[in-house]
Design a protein around this motif. Structure first.
Motif, short mmCIF file in Angstrom:
data_model
loop_
_atom_site.label_atom_id
_atom_site.label_comp_id
_atom_site.label_asym_id
_atom_site.label_seq_id
_atom_site.Cartn_x
_atom_site.Cartn_y
_atom_site.Cartn_z
N THR A 100 0.80 -1.23 0.00
CA THR A 100 0.00 0.00 0.00
C THR A 100 0.82 1.27 0.00
O THR A 100 0.26 2.36 0.07
CB THR A 100 -0.91 0.03 1.24
N SER A 101 2.13 1.18 -0.11
CA SER A 101 2.98 2.36 0.05
C SER A 101 2.67 3.47 -0.94
O SER A 101 2.76 4.64 -0.61
CB SER A 101 4.45 1.98 -0.04
N SER A 102 2.29 3.13 -2.15
CA SER A 102 2.06 4.18 -3.13
C SER A 102 0.85 5.04 -2.80
O SER A 102 0.77 6.19 -3.20
CB SER A 102 1.91 3.59 -4.53
N VAL A 103 -0.11 4.52 -2.02
CA VAL A 103 -1.26 5.34 -1.66
C VAL A 103 -0.97 6.21 -0.44
O VAL A 103 -1.72 7.13 -0.17
CB VAL A 103 -2.53 4.48 -1.40
N LEU A 104 0.10 5.94 0.28
CA LEU A 104 0.43 6.74 1.44
C LEU A 104 1.11 8.04 1.07
O LEU A 104 0.98 9.04 1.76
CB LEU A 104 1.33 5.95 2.40
N ALA A 105 1.85 8.02 0.00
CA ALA A 105 2.59 9.21 -0.40
C ALA A 105 1.66 10.16 -1.15
O ALA A 105 0.84 9.73 -1.94
CB ALA A 105 3.77 8.84 -1.28
N PRO A 106 1.80 11.46 -0.91
CA PRO A 106 0.94 12.43 -1.57
C PRO A 106 1.39 12.78 -2.98
O PRO A 106 0.89 13.71 -3.58
CB PRO A 106 1.04 13.64 -0.64
N ILE A 107 2.35 12.04 -3.49
CA ILE A 107 2.90 12.32 -4.80
C ILE A 107 2.13 11.50 -5.84
O ILE A 107 2.07 10.27 -5.75
CB ILE A 107 4.39 11.96 -4.85
N THR A 108 1.55 12.17 -6.80
CA THR A 108 0.81 11.46 -7.84
C THR A 108 1.78 10.80 -8.81
O THR A 108 2.95 11.20 -8.92
CB THR A 108 -0.10 12.42 -8.62
N SER A 109 1.29 9.82 -9.51
CA SER A 109 2.10 9.13 -10.52
C SER A 109 2.54 10.11 -11.60
O SER A 109 3.68 10.06 -12.07
CB SER A 109 1.30 7.98 -11.13
N THR A 110 1.67 11.03 -11.97
CA THR A 110 2.00 12.04 -12.98
C THR A 110 3.15 12.91 -12.50
O THR A 110 4.10 13.17 -13.26
CB THR A 110 0.77 12.91 -13.28
N GLN A 111 3.08 13.36 -11.24
CA GLN A 111 4.16 14.20 -10.69
C GLN A 111 5.46 13.42 -10.63
O GLN A 111 6.53 13.94 -10.96
CB GLN A 111 3.78 14.71 -9.30
N TRP A 112 5.38 12.16 -10.18
CA TRP A 112 6.57 11.31 -10.08
C TRP A 112 7.24 11.19 -11.46
O TRP A 112 8.46 11.36 -11.58
CB TRP A 112 6.19 9.93 -9.55
N GLN A 113 6.46 10.90 -12.47
CA GLN A 113 7.01 10.74 -13.82
C GLN A 113 7.59 12.05 -14.33
O GLN A 113 8.62 12.04 -15.02
CB GLN A 113 5.93 10.21 -14.77
N ARG A 114 6.98 13.18 -14.00
CA ARG A 114 7.53 14.49 -14.40
C ARG A 114 8.89 14.69 -13.75
O ARG A 114 9.86 15.07 -14.41
CB ARG A 114 6.57 15.61 -13.99
N TRP A 115 8.96 14.44 -12.44
CA TRP A 115 10.24 14.59 -11.74
C TRP A 115 11.28 13.61 -12.28
O TRP A 115 12.44 13.95 -12.42
CB TRP A 115 10.06 14.38 -10.23
N ARG A 116 10.85 12.40 -12.58
CA ARG A 116 11.77 11.39 -13.12
C ARG A 116 12.34 11.85 -14.46
O ARG A 116 13.53 11.78 -14.71
CB ARG A 116 11.06 10.05 -13.26
N ARG A 117 11.46 12.35 -15.33
CA ARG A 117 11.87 12.82 -16.65
C ARG A 117 12.85 13.99 -16.53
O ARG A 117 13.82 14.07 -17.28
CB ARG A 117 10.62 13.23 -17.44
#
Length: 184
Positions: A100-117
């Motif tokens: 369940t860790s991905s639902v605990l963080a307030p970082i959306t998948s879209t934001q994560w991918q933006r930061w990754r890029r």
């Protein structure tokens, strides 16, 4: 009247015991539960060797800062941060939490991918609250913490409120995180 050798030996033994027990435990100066100098818990492995496993406050802060510090350029997904903190958690909690860790963080998948890029990281700093909490014991430490998230791209910081609990099941294990909940 001079004490007998037996009485003198008993007094010395009593004084030594009082001195040792008084010196072997102390109240944490970090707002934590009772930290014990005589705690034989094994030292954490890298990168947590600087964290005292006998200090609940240090374990809690290190866990929060590890969980919420993200390096999208190096990590495949948000779960990597959570997994990095697993040595500081109970085995059961780490196993349940990984799902369940991905639902605990307030970082959306879209934001994560933006930061990754863009190769942008997120650094977290945690502060334990002094507000009302359950009484600390030798085996339980619970706090409300504030975690400040600092994006490396100059975006303003964001703060989270996190409820966290650590347990000290036995002296060999040291403190371990057994619950964590992000409050919206």
């Amino acid at each position: 009247m001079w004490p007998t050798p037996r009485r003198a030996a008993l007094r010395v033994t009593a004084c030594v015991l009082l001195a040792v027990t008084g010196a072997c435990s102390r109240v944490s100066t970090t707002g934590g539960a009772v930290d014990r100098m005589d705690c034989p818990a094994a030292v954490f492995a890298e990168p947590f060797t600087g964290i005292d496993p006998c200090s609940a406050a240090q374990v809690v802060v290190a866990t929060l800062e590890t969980v919420f510090t993200c390096r999208p350029g190096e990590q495949a997904d948000q779960r990597s941060s959570f997994r990095a903190a697993s040595p500081l958690m109970t085995t059961d909690f780490a196993a349940r939490w990984d799902i369940t860790s991905s639902v605990l963080a307030p970082i959306t998948s879209t934001q994560w991918q933006r930061w990754r890029r863009l190769g942008i990281g997120l650094t977290a700093t945690a502060r334990l609250g002094d507000d009302d909490h359950p009484a600390d014991t030798d085996t339980l430490f619970a706090r409300v913490a504030t975690v400040a998230l600092h994006p490396g791209d100059g975006t303003p910081s964001t703060s989270l409120v996190v409820y966290i609990r650590a347990i000290h099941p036995n002296s060999l294990a040291g403190w371990r995180i057994s619950a964590l909940e992000v409050r919206a």
